[in-house]
Design a protein around this motif. Structure first.
Motif, PDB file in Angstrom:
ATOM      1  N   PHE A  81      -8.191 -23.082   0.274  1.00 22.49           N
ATOM      2  CA  PHE A  81      -8.787 -21.867  -0.017  1.00 22.49           C
ATOM      3  C   PHE A  81      -8.865 -21.090   1.474  1.00 22.49           C
ATOM      4  O   PHE A  81      -8.335 -19.984   1.414  1.00 22.49           O
ATOM      5  CB  PHE A  81     -10.032 -22.057  -0.537  1.00 22.49           C
ATOM      6  N   LEU A  82      -9.187 -21.793   2.262  1.00 23.43           N
ATOM      7  CA  LEU A  82      -9.354 -21.342   3.903  1.00 23.43           C
ATOM      8  C   LEU A  82      -7.943 -20.561   4.258  1.00 23.43           C
ATOM      9  O   LEU A  82      -7.448 -19.601   4.694  1.00 23.43           O
ATOM     10  CB  LEU A  82      -9.997 -22.159   4.710  1.00 23.43           C
ATOM     11  N   GLY A  83      -6.889 -21.408   3.951  1.00 20.88           N
ATOM     12  CA  GLY A  83      -5.336 -21.377   4.285  1.00 20.88           C
ATOM     13  C   GLY A  83      -4.922 -20.163   3.554  1.00 20.88           C
ATOM     14  O   GLY A  83      -4.411 -19.194   4.114  1.00 20.88           O
ATOM     15  N   TYR A  84      -5.330 -19.880   2.400  1.00 15.66           N
ATOM     16  CA  TYR A  84      -4.979 -18.849   1.527  1.00 15.66           C
ATOM     17  C   TYR A  84      -5.668 -17.627   2.073  1.00 15.66           C
ATOM     18  O   TYR A  84      -4.953 -16.325   2.153  1.00 15.66           O
ATOM     19  CB  TYR A  84      -5.252 -18.877   0.124  1.00 15.66           C
ATOM     20  N   LEU A  85      -6.918 -17.566   2.318  1.00 11.37           N
ATOM     21  CA  LEU A  85      -7.511 -16.416   3.034  1.00 11.37           C
ATOM     22  C   LEU A  85      -6.911 -15.973   4.410  1.00 11.37           C
ATOM     23  O   LEU A  85      -6.840 -14.796   4.483  1.00 11.37           O
ATOM     24  CB  LEU A  85      -8.898 -16.630   3.228  1.00 11.37           C
ATOM     25  N   LEU A  86      -6.658 -16.811   5.068  1.00  9.27           N
ATOM     26  CA  LEU A  86      -6.020 -16.460   6.473  1.00  9.27           C
ATOM     27  C   LEU A  86      -4.593 -16.136   6.008  1.00  9.27           C
ATOM     28  O   LEU A  86      -4.143 -14.918   6.717  1.00  9.27           O
ATOM     29  CB  LEU A  86      -5.962 -17.871   7.362  1.00  9.27           C
ATOM     30  N   TRP A  87      -3.886 -16.488   5.250  1.00  8.22           N
ATOM     31  CA  TRP A  87      -2.519 -15.898   4.795  1.00  8.22           C
ATOM     32  C   TRP A  87      -2.612 -14.572   4.321  1.00  8.22           C
ATOM     33  O   TRP A  87      -1.811 -13.573   4.573  1.00  8.22           O
ATOM     34  CB  TRP A  87      -2.020 -16.862   3.699  1.00  8.22           C
ATOM     35  N   ASP A  88      -3.544 -14.350   3.391  1.00  3.61           N
ATOM     36  CA  ASP A  88      -3.856 -13.109   2.791  1.00  3.61           C
ATOM     37  C   ASP A  88      -4.270 -12.042   4.051  1.00  3.61           C
ATOM     38  O   ASP A  88      -3.498 -10.783   4.051  1.00  3.61           O
ATOM     39  CB  ASP A  88      -5.072 -13.022   1.653  1.00  3.61           C
ATOM     40  N   LEU A  89      -5.005 -12.405   5.006  1.00  2.00           N
ATOM     41  CA  LEU A  89      -5.295 -11.544   5.949  1.00  2.00           C
ATOM     42  C   LEU A  89      -4.193 -11.277   7.089  1.00  2.00           C
ATOM     43  O   LEU A  89      -4.431 -10.095   7.462  1.00  2.00           O
ATOM     44  CB  LEU A  89      -6.754 -12.206   6.774  1.00  2.00           C
ATOM     45  N   ALA A  90      -3.382 -12.051   6.812  1.00  2.00           N
ATOM     46  CA  ALA A  90      -2.018 -11.830   7.578  1.00  2.00           C
ATOM     47  C   ALA A  90      -1.194 -10.749   7.030  1.00  2.00           C
ATOM     48  O   ALA A  90      -0.163 -10.406   7.660  1.00  2.00           O
ATOM     49  CB  ALA A  90      -1.471 -13.003   8.047  1.00  2.00           C
ATOM     50  N   GLY A  91      -1.051 -10.568   5.530  1.00  2.00           N
ATOM     51  CA  GLY A  91      -0.693  -9.368   4.887  1.00  2.00           C
ATOM     52  C   GLY A  91       0.201 -10.005   3.850  1.00  2.00           C
ATOM     53  O   GLY A  91       0.966  -9.124   3.240  1.00  2.00           O
ATOM     54  N   TYR A  92       0.071 -11.286   3.825  1.00  2.00           N
ATOM     55  CA  TYR A  92       1.162 -11.934   3.005  1.00  2.00           C
ATOM     56  C   TYR A  92       0.496 -12.421   1.603  1.00  2.00           C
ATOM     57  O   TYR A  92       0.081 -13.584   1.593  1.00  2.00           O
ATOM     58  CB  TYR A  92       1.764 -13.036   3.648  1.00  2.00           C
ATOM     59  N   SER A  93       0.092 -11.415   0.828  1.00  2.00           N
ATOM     60  CA  SER A  93      -0.693 -11.723  -0.512  1.00  2.00           C
ATOM     61  C   SER A  93       0.098 -11.836  -1.856  1.00  2.00           C
ATOM     62  O   SER A  93       0.625 -11.024  -1.972  1.00  2.00           O
ATOM     63  CB  SER A  93      -1.799 -10.514  -0.685  1.00  2.00           C
ATOM     64  N   VAL A  94       0.002 -13.302  -2.160  1.00  3.95           N
ATOM     65  CA  VAL A  94       0.926 -13.506  -3.428  1.00  3.95           C
ATOM     66  C   VAL A  94      -0.052 -12.693  -4.534  1.00  3.95           C
ATOM     67  O   VAL A  94       0.993 -12.161  -5.247  1.00  3.95           O
ATOM     68  CB  VAL A  94       0.547 -15.024  -3.542  1.00  3.95           C
ATOM     69  N   LEU A  95      -1.090 -12.960  -4.595  1.00  6.56           N
ATOM     70  CA  LEU A  95      -1.935 -12.186  -5.844  1.00  6.56           C
ATOM     71  C   LEU A  95      -1.612 -10.619  -5.851  1.00  6.56           C
ATOM     72  O   LEU A  95      -1.269 -10.111  -6.819  1.00  6.56           O
ATOM     73  CB  LEU A  95      -3.453 -12.435  -5.552  1.00  6.56           C
ATOM     74  N   ARG A  96      -1.688 -10.026  -4.576  1.00  7.14           N
ATOM     75  CA  ARG A  96      -1.143  -8.662  -4.686  1.00  7.14           C
ATOM     76  C   ARG A  96       0.161  -8.331  -5.051  1.00  7.14           C
ATOM     77  O   ARG A  96       0.352  -7.303  -5.768  1.00  7.14           O
ATOM     78  CB  ARG A  96      -1.509  -7.812  -3.248  1.00  7.14           C
ATOM     79  N   ASP A  97       0.942  -9.035  -4.495  1.00 11.94           N
ATOM     80  CA  ASP A  97       2.443  -8.990  -5.123  1.00 11.94           C
ATOM     81  C   ASP A  97       2.781  -9.144  -6.346  1.00 11.94           C
ATOM     82  O   ASP A  97       3.494  -8.328  -6.970  1.00 11.94           O
ATOM     83  CB  ASP A  97       3.280  -9.827  -4.142  1.00 11.94           C
ATOM     84  N   VAL A  98       2.195 -10.190  -6.978  1.00 10.13           N
ATOM     85  CA  VAL A  98       2.424 -10.513  -8.355  1.00 10.13           C
ATOM     86  C   VAL A  98       1.713  -9.145  -9.171  1.00 10.13           C
ATOM     87  O   VAL A  98       2.466  -8.942 -10.175  1.00 10.13           O
ATOM     88  CB  VAL A  98       1.777 -11.793  -8.736  1.00 10.13           C
ATOM     89  N   LEU A  99       0.539  -8.707  -8.808  1.00 11.34           N
ATOM     90  CA  LEU A  99      -0.063  -7.580  -9.574  1.00 11.34           C
ATOM     91  C   LEU A  99       0.952  -6.333  -9.260  1.00 11.34           C
ATOM     92  O   LEU A  99       0.873  -5.422 -10.209  1.00 11.34           O
ATOM     93  CB  LEU A  99      -1.398  -7.466  -9.006  1.00 11.34           C
ATOM     94  N   HIS A 100       1.530  -6.286  -8.241  1.00 18.09           N
ATOM     95  CA  HIS A 100       2.364  -5.175  -8.156  1.00 18.09           C
ATOM     96  C   HIS A 100       3.664  -5.086  -8.954  1.00 18.09           C
ATOM     97  O   HIS A 100       4.147  -4.242  -9.250  1.00 18.09           O
ATOM     98  CB  HIS A 100       2.689  -4.810  -6.597  1.00 18.09           C
ATOM     99  N   ILE A 101       4.090  -6.322  -8.765  1.00 17.53           N
ATOM    100  CA  ILE A 101       5.233  -6.704  -9.708  1.00 17.53           C
ATOM    101  C   ILE A 101       5.085  -6.413 -11.380  1.00 17.53           C
ATOM    102  O   ILE A 101       5.641  -5.882 -11.969  1.00 17.53           O
ATOM    103  CB  ILE A 101       5.935  -8.018  -9.701  1.00 17.53           C
ATOM    104  N   ILE A 102       3.702  -6.600 -11.720  1.00 17.74           N
ATOM    105  CA  ILE A 102       3.343  -6.662 -13.213  1.00 17.74           C
ATOM    106  C   ILE A 102       3.174  -5.223 -13.411  1.00 17.74           C
ATOM    107  O   ILE A 102       3.510  -4.694 -14.621  1.00 17.74           O
ATOM    108  CB  ILE A 102       2.268  -7.504 -13.505  1.00 17.74           C
ATOM    109  N   SER A 103       2.579  -4.476 -12.631  1.00 17.52           N
ATOM    110  CA  SER A 103       2.410  -3.188 -12.852  1.00 17.52           C
ATOM    111  C   SER A 103       3.494  -2.108 -12.753  1.00 17.52           C
ATOM    112  O   SER A 103       3.542  -0.957 -13.499  1.00 17.52           O
ATOM    113  CB  SER A 103       1.609  -2.420 -11.829  1.00 17.52           C
ATOM    114  N   TYR A 104       4.916  -2.542 -12.817  1.00 19.43           N
ATOM    115  CA  TYR A 104       5.729  -1.599 -12.856  1.00 19.43           C
ATOM    116  C   TYR A 104       6.423  -1.572 -14.335  1.00 19.43           C
ATOM    117  O   TYR A 104       6.250  -2.145 -15.248  1.00 19.43           O
ATOM    118  CB  TYR A 104       7.309  -2.509 -12.345  1.00 19.43           C
TER     119      TYR A 104
END
Length: 67
Positions: free
Chosen positions: A44-67
């Motif tokens: 969980f901490l690793g994912y939070l750091l990854w997200d802070l670095a700008g590589y959000s898997v969740l944001r990318d998936v939601l962006h793809i679904i919204s098309y």
């Protein structure tokens, strides 16, 4: 109030089922659940750091679904 010397203290609870708490055991044991929680917290901490670095898997998936 009574005080006790440091040599008179009770021993620290060291074992579950007669085995060290931090032993890495396979199967359905209390030790496995402790390690599962530790590794989940690290992930969980690793994912939070990854997200802070700008590589959000969740944001990318939601962006793809919204098309």
């Amino acid at each position: 109030m009574e005080t006790r010397s440091s040599t008179d203290l009770p021993p620290v609870a060291k074992a579950y089922n007669g085995v060290d708490r931090n032993a890495f055991l396979f199967g359905w044991t209390p030790q496995a659940e402790i390690w599962n929680g530790r590794l989940a917290a690290i992930g969980f901490l690793g994912y939070l750091l990854w997200d802070l670095a700008g590589y959000s898997v969740l944001r990318d998936v939601l962006h793809i679904i919204s098309y």
